[in-house]
Design a protein around this motif. Structure first.
Motif, short mmCIF file in Angstrom:
data_model
loop_
_atom_site.label_atom_id
_atom_site.label_comp_id
_atom_site.label_asym_id
_atom_site.label_seq_id
_atom_site.Cartn_x
_atom_site.Cartn_y
_atom_site.Cartn_z
N LYS A 47 32.33 67.26 56.94
CA LYS A 47 31.40 66.26 56.81
C LYS A 47 30.11 66.68 57.53
CE LYS A 47 35.01 62.64 56.41
NZ LYS A 47 35.68 61.55 56.78
N ASP A 48 28.90 66.09 56.61
CA ASP A 48 27.70 66.51 57.58
C ASP A 48 26.53 65.71 56.82
OD1 ASP A 48 25.90 67.62 59.18
OD2 ASP A 48 25.86 69.78 58.47
N SER A 49 25.43 65.68 57.57
CA SER A 49 24.25 65.00 57.16
C SER A 49 23.20 65.69 57.48
CB SER A 49 24.23 63.29 57.22
OG SER A 49 24.15 63.11 58.44
N VAL A 50 22.11 65.51 56.71
CA VAL A 50 20.66 66.16 57.24
C VAL A 50 19.58 65.18 56.41
CG1 VAL A 50 20.67 67.65 55.16
CG2 VAL A 50 19.31 68.08 57.52
N ARG A 51 18.52 65.17 57.26
CA ARG A 51 17.15 64.39 56.94
C ARG A 51 16.15 65.44 56.69
NH1 ARG A 51 14.26 59.05 59.60
NH2 ARG A 51 13.62 60.47 61.31
N VAL A 52 15.47 65.32 55.51
CA VAL A 52 14.31 66.15 55.39
C VAL A 52 13.10 65.12 55.39
CG1 VAL A 52 13.23 67.93 53.87
CG2 VAL A 52 15.64 67.87 54.01
N ILE A 53 12.05 65.38 56.17
CA ILE A 53 10.82 64.63 55.99
C ILE A 53 9.78 65.61 55.32
CG2 ILE A 53 9.19 63.39 57.37
CD1 ILE A 53 11.29 63.07 59.68
N HIS A 54 9.08 64.87 54.40
CA HIS A 54 8.07 65.51 53.78
C HIS A 54 6.83 64.39 53.87
CE1 HIS A 54 10.18 68.44 50.90
NE2 HIS A 54 11.35 67.54 51.29
N TYR A 55 5.43 65.02 53.91
CA TYR A 55 4.49 64.20 54.29
C TYR A 55 3.46 64.24 52.85
CZ TYR A 55 5.93 63.75 58.88
OH TYR A 55 6.82 63.72 60.18
N THR A 56 3.08 62.90 52.56
CA THR A 56 2.14 63.03 51.41
C THR A 56 0.62 63.51 52.07
OG1 THR A 56 1.17 60.90 52.37
CG2 THR A 56 3.05 60.79 50.67
N ASP A 60 1.52 60.43 55.22
CA ASP A 60 2.57 59.40 55.32
C ASP A 60 4.10 60.03 54.93
OD1 ASP A 60 1.04 57.38 55.94
OD2 ASP A 60 0.73 57.05 53.52
N PRO A 61 5.12 59.67 55.76
CA PRO A 61 6.20 60.38 55.59
C PRO A 61 7.31 59.96 54.48
CG PRO A 61 6.38 58.80 57.38
CD PRO A 61 5.11 58.75 56.92
N ILE A 62 7.82 60.96 53.76
CA ILE A 62 8.72 60.37 52.81
C ILE A 62 10.21 60.96 53.04
CG2 ILE A 62 9.69 60.87 50.38
CD1 ILE A 62 6.79 59.58 50.43
N PHE A 63 11.07 60.19 53.20
CA PHE A 63 12.39 60.81 53.95
C PHE A 63 13.30 61.12 52.77
CE2 PHE A 63 10.37 57.97 56.70
CZ PHE A 63 10.23 58.48 57.81
N GLN A 64 14.01 62.08 52.91
CA GLN A 64 15.26 62.45 52.08
C GLN A 64 16.41 62.78 52.75
OE1 GLN A 64 12.87 65.66 50.08
NE2 GLN A 64 13.10 64.50 48.26
N THR A 65 17.28 62.01 52.56
CA THR A 65 18.51 62.11 53.28
C THR A 65 19.83 62.61 52.35
OG1 THR A 65 17.77 60.39 54.95
CG2 THR A 65 20.11 60.96 54.93
N LEU A 66 20.52 63.56 53.06
CA LEU A 66 21.67 64.20 52.15
C LEU A 66 22.88 63.99 53.13
CD1 LEU A 66 20.28 67.80 51.19
CD2 LEU A 66 20.76 65.53 49.56
N HIS A 67 23.96 63.40 52.73
CA HIS A 67 25.16 62.89 53.45
C HIS A 67 26.23 63.54 52.69
CE1 HIS A 67 27.78 60.79 56.17
NE2 HIS A 67 28.23 60.21 55.18
N PHE A 68 27.06 64.35 53.35
CA PHE A 68 28.37 64.78 52.64
C PHE A 68 29.38 64.10 53.44
CE2 PHE A 68 31.58 68.32 52.32
CZ PHE A 68 31.92 67.99 51.12
N ASN A 69 30.37 63.41 52.50
CA ASN A 69 31.53 62.56 53.19
C ASN A 69 32.87 63.45 53.05
OD1 ASN A 69 32.45 62.71 50.60
ND2 ASN A 69 32.12 60.45 50.48
N GLY A 70 32.70 64.79 52.69
CA GLY A 70 33.97 65.70 52.70
C GLY A 70 34.21 65.90 51.14
N LYS A 71 33.65 65.10 50.16
CA LYS A 71 34.00 65.19 48.81
C LYS A 71 32.81 65.10 48.09
CE LYS A 71 38.10 63.58 47.27
NZ LYS A 71 39.05 62.66 46.77
N ASN A 72 31.88 64.12 48.33
CA ASN A 72 30.71 63.87 47.54
C ASN A 72 29.39 63.94 48.68
OD1 ASN A 72 31.81 63.31 44.94
ND2 ASN A 72 32.81 61.44 46.06
N ILE A 73 28.30 64.27 47.83
CA ILE A 73 26.81 64.35 48.48
C ILE A 73 26.18 63.03 47.95
CG2 ILE A 73 24.63 65.55 48.90
CD1 ILE A 73 25.95 68.06 48.35
N ASP A 74 25.90 62.23 48.98
CA ASP A 74 25.04 60.88 48.61
C ASP A 74 23.65 61.47 49.01
OD1 ASP A 74 27.12 59.41 47.85
OD2 ASP A 74 27.48 58.85 50.14
#
Length: 82
Positions: A47-56, A60-74
């Motif tokens: 299990k893990d998660s990471v947040r990526v921030i891009h800027y316009t 202005d920030p755009i947030f992209q979050t990947l969350h892995f629960n051990g089976k699926n990535i949200d």
């Protein structure tokens, strides 16, 4: 004759960037190793998660979050501060 002072300001949000955020800006990517670690953890079914921030272009920030629960990535895309 009176001199006029004009102040121009761009939109600037004060977004808190954590040490565990991957930041992709026009000057490069910071903390890219966190994204690499996320990929490794997914491959190990850890299990893990990471947040990526891009800027316009306006900064202005755009947030992209990947969350892995051990089976699926949200994946979450958040542009509310744009």
């Amino acid at each position: 004759m009176l001199a006029a002072n004009i102040l121009l300001s761009a939109c600037s949000h004060q977004t808190k960037v954590a040490e565990d955020d991957v930041v992709a800006a026009n000057i490069g990517v910071t903390n890219i190793e966190l994204l690499d670690q996320f990929v490794e953890n997914v491959q190990k079914n850890k299990k893990d998660s990471v947040r990526v921030i891009h800027y316009t272009m306006e900064g202005d920030p755009i947030f992209q979050t990947l969350h892995f629960n051990g089976k699926n990535i949200d994946y979450t895309y958040d542009s509310t501060e744009d």
